[in-house]
Motif scaffolding. Structure first.
Motif, PDB file in Angstrom:
ATOM      1  N   MET A   1       0.848  -1.178   0.000  1.00 15.23           N
ATOM      2  CA  MET A   1       0.000   0.000   0.000  1.00 15.23           C
ATOM      3  C   MET A   1       0.893   1.241   0.000  1.00 15.23           C
ATOM      4  N   HIS A   2       0.570   2.172  -0.886  1.00 21.01           N
ATOM      5  CA  HIS A   2       1.336   3.413  -1.009  1.00 21.01           C
ATOM      6  C   HIS A   2       0.567   4.553  -0.339  1.00 21.01           C
ATOM      7  N   ILE A   3       1.195   5.260   0.599  1.00 25.98           N
ATOM      8  CA  ILE A   3       0.593   6.407   1.272  1.00 25.98           C
ATOM      9  C   ILE A   3       1.383   7.637   0.872  1.00 25.98           C
ATOM     10  N   SER A   4       0.695   8.601   0.306  1.00 26.53           N
ATOM     11  CA  SER A   4       1.381   9.829  -0.098  1.00 26.53           C
ATOM     12  C   SER A   4       0.993  10.973   0.825  1.00 26.53           C
ATOM     13  N   LYS A   5       1.903  11.890   0.996  1.00 23.36           N
ATOM     14  CA  LYS A   5       1.650  13.057   1.848  1.00 23.36           C
ATOM     15  C   LYS A   5       0.864  14.091   1.060  1.00 23.36           C
ATOM     16  N   TYR A   6      -0.215  14.587   1.690  1.00 30.03           N
ATOM     17  CA  TYR A   6      -1.044  15.596   1.034  1.00 30.03           C
ATOM     18  C   TYR A   6      -0.405  16.966   1.212  1.00 30.03           C
ATOM     19  N   GLU A   7      -0.246  17.664   0.124  1.00 32.95           N
ATOM     20  CA  GLU A   7       0.282  19.032   0.150  1.00 32.95           C
ATOM     21  C   GLU A   7      -0.830  19.975  -0.298  1.00 32.95           C
ATOM     22  N   PRO A   8      -1.365  20.808   0.612  1.00 34.27           N
ATOM     23  CA  PRO A   8      -2.449  21.711   0.219  1.00 34.27           C
ATOM     24  C   PRO A   8      -1.981  22.751  -0.797  1.00 34.27           C
ATOM     25  N   GLU A   9      -2.891  23.125  -1.655  1.00 37.27           N
ATOM     26  CA  GLU A   9      -2.573  24.115  -2.678  1.00 37.27           C
ATOM     27  C   GLU A   9      -2.478  25.519  -2.088  1.00 37.27           C
ATOM     28  N   PHE A  10      -3.279  25.776  -1.036  1.00 34.03           N
ATOM     29  CA  PHE A  10      -3.304  27.103  -0.418  1.00 34.03           C
ATOM     30  C   PHE A  10      -2.966  26.981   1.063  1.00 34.03           C
ATOM     31  N   PRO A  11      -2.382  28.015   1.654  1.00 32.35           N
ATOM     32  CA  PRO A  11      -2.072  27.963   3.087  1.00 32.35           C
ATOM     33  C   PRO A  11      -3.357  27.990   3.914  1.00 32.35           C
TER      34      PRO A  11
END
Length: 75
Positions: A1-11
């Motif tokens: 299973m691959h878990i990726s880190k979510y990077e928000p587009e806006f602060p």
């Protein structure tokens, strides 16, 4: 299973400006870290499955807190 880190587009939002009005006059303004709900006369809300209408509201301030008191009528 691959878990990726979510990077928000806006602060994230740091502060909300909350304004309290009596009719069309701004009575109080503050910045808060969370949005504070504000109801006005005539708003309809539901609490524990019972519907109410906001009849009136009153404000008071002391050195530690700001209070809003809502008078509700079942509707």
């Amino acid at each position: 299973m691959h878990i990726s880190k979510y990077e928000p587009e806006f602060p994230p939002v740091e502060f909300f400006i909350t304004r309290f009005f009596v009719d069309n006059q701004c009575l109080f303004e503050q910045e808060t870290k969370v949005p504070l709900p504000t109801l006005i006369k005539g708003d309809a809300i539901e609490i524990f499955g019972i519907k109410y209408n906001v009849d009136t509201r009153e404000f008071t301030i002391n050195e530690d807190a700001f209070f809003t008191v809502y008078y509700l009528k079942q509707g």
